[in-house]
Design a protein around this motif. Structure first.
Motif, PDB file in Angstrom:
ATOM      1  N   SER A   1       0.848  -1.197   0.000  1.00 41.13           N
ATOM      2  CA  SER A   1       0.000   0.000   0.000  1.00 41.13           C
ATOM      3  C   SER A   1       0.881   1.243   0.000  1.00 41.13           C
ATOM      4  CB  SER A   1      -0.875   0.012   1.252  1.00 41.13           C
ATOM      5  OG  SER A   1      -1.433   1.302   1.443  1.00 41.13           O
TER       6      SER A   1
ATOM      7  N   PRO B   1      -1.015   0.296  -3.891  1.00 46.44           N
ATOM      8  CA  PRO B   1      -2.072   1.221  -4.326  1.00 46.44           C
ATOM      9  C   PRO B   1      -2.290   2.347  -3.325  1.00 46.44           C
ATOM     10  CG  PRO B   1      -2.853  -1.082  -4.129  1.00 46.44           C
ATOM     11  CD  PRO B   1      -1.561  -0.966  -3.394  1.00 46.44           C
TER      12      PRO B   1
ATOM     13  N   ILE C   1     -14.646   6.454   3.804  1.00 47.17           N
ATOM     14  CA  ILE C   1     -14.772   7.894   3.505  1.00 47.17           C
ATOM     15  C   ILE C   1     -16.236   8.229   3.247  1.00 47.17           C
ATOM     16  CG2 ILE C   1     -13.980   9.772   2.004  1.00 47.17           C
ATOM     17  CD1 ILE C   1     -11.669   8.451   3.449  1.00 47.17           C
TER      18      ILE C   1
END
Ligand code: NAD
Ligand SMILES: CC(C)C1=CC=C(C(=O)O)C(O)[C@H]1O
Length: 246
Positions: A138, A182, A194
């Motif tokens: 990540s 990513p 989110i």
């Protein structure tokens, strides 16, 4: 070359997209997840005939599950060429509030699972003289993370390092080991983390002003698992919309 590929945590999100792109590229896919029922549902969505898929329960916290998945894959398809160590948990606890137990839980699930996956599948591939392993790291593992917790970031940073360690160990046996890092990808995990009112703020911070595409991550993995990809190993491939520059 049509291959046999196994993906962990493939019932949803990036894992499902990765399995889908591997399947679309002509490979047979072993869809594994914590729950056999969810793995089966994902395999049915991808391959209703069941001719080029196998659903298995694989809890990445269990070395015995990795060994059983290898055995079941060999029994069904006779080979295993590619593995994507994708499963992980994301927690967002602020760093000063993370208990040692929670830290251990995240490191153990996210990092130890990649270590065990590389060991178990890597040993088989090395003996076979060919293999492709891709680990999901990540952006958080490279820059310390923001929206995600410190334990998550540390667990992903260690995956970048483990990828290099196993790449060195297995290179001479025809096995490559790479990582993908990513940034925020359009996925249920990001949508859950989110809320809509915070999405504009997230996008404003991403240089390209968009979320990443899970299918693109899958297509990159298709490329990394080709036999022709023998010259990239130990690498971490960034897919982050330019966020690493920030
Ligand atoms: N979504 C993103 O924006 C993003 C960004 C960077 C990295 N990643 C990484 O990509 C990977 C997939 O992320 P995602 O957003 O699709 O996650 P997700 O939470 O949507 O999916 C994770 C999958 O792993 C499975 N899983 C959880 N615990 C497991 C266990 N013990 N054994 C087996 N399977 C288990 C879950 O059931 C689920 O199907 C993770 O490694 C994550 O860290 C994701
Ligand atoms: C919390 C959410 C926006 C999110 C951000 C970044 C990730 C990463 O690994 O970099 C995530 O996994 C993710 O869910």
């Amino acid at each position: 070359m049509s291959q046999i590929a196994l993906v962990t945590g493939a019932a949803q999100g990036l894992g499902f997209a990765i399995a889908g792109r591997l399947f679309a590229a002509g490979h047979s896919v072993v869809i594994t997840d914590l729950s056999l029922e969810r793995a089966r549902a994902a395999a049915d969505r991808l391959d209703p005939s069941g001719e080029r898929s196998l659903a298995l329960q694989l809890d990445v916290a269990s070395k015995a599950d990795f060994e059983a998945a290898l055995g079941a894959t060999l029994e069904r398809f006779g080979a295993l060429h590619a593995v994507v160590n994708n499963a992980a948990m994301t927690l967002t606890t602020p760093v000063m509030q993370i208990s040692p137990e929670e830290f251990d839980r995240v490191l153990s699930l996210n990092t130890r699972s990649v270590f065990v996956g590389c060991q178990v599948f890597g040993a088989h591939m090395a003996a076979a003289g060919y293999g492709r392993i891709v680990n999901l790291a990540s952006l958080a593992g490279q820059n310390g993370g923001t929206a995600t917790g410190a334990h998550y970031a540390a667990s992903k940073g260690a995956i970048v390092t483990l990828t290099k360690v196993f790449a060195k160990e297995l290179a001479a046996s025809g096995v490559t080991v790479n990582a993908i890092a990513p940034g925020p990808i359009e996925s249920p995990a990001v949508r859950a983390a989110i809320p809509p009112e915070r999405m504009d703020g997230l996008l404003a911070n991403i240089p390209v002003r968009r979320l990443g595409d899970a299918d693109f991550v899958g297509d990159l993995i298709v490329q990394l698992t080709r036999p022709e990809a023998y010259f990239t190993t130990g690498a971490t491939w960034d897919v982050n919309g330019g966020l690493y520059m920030r």
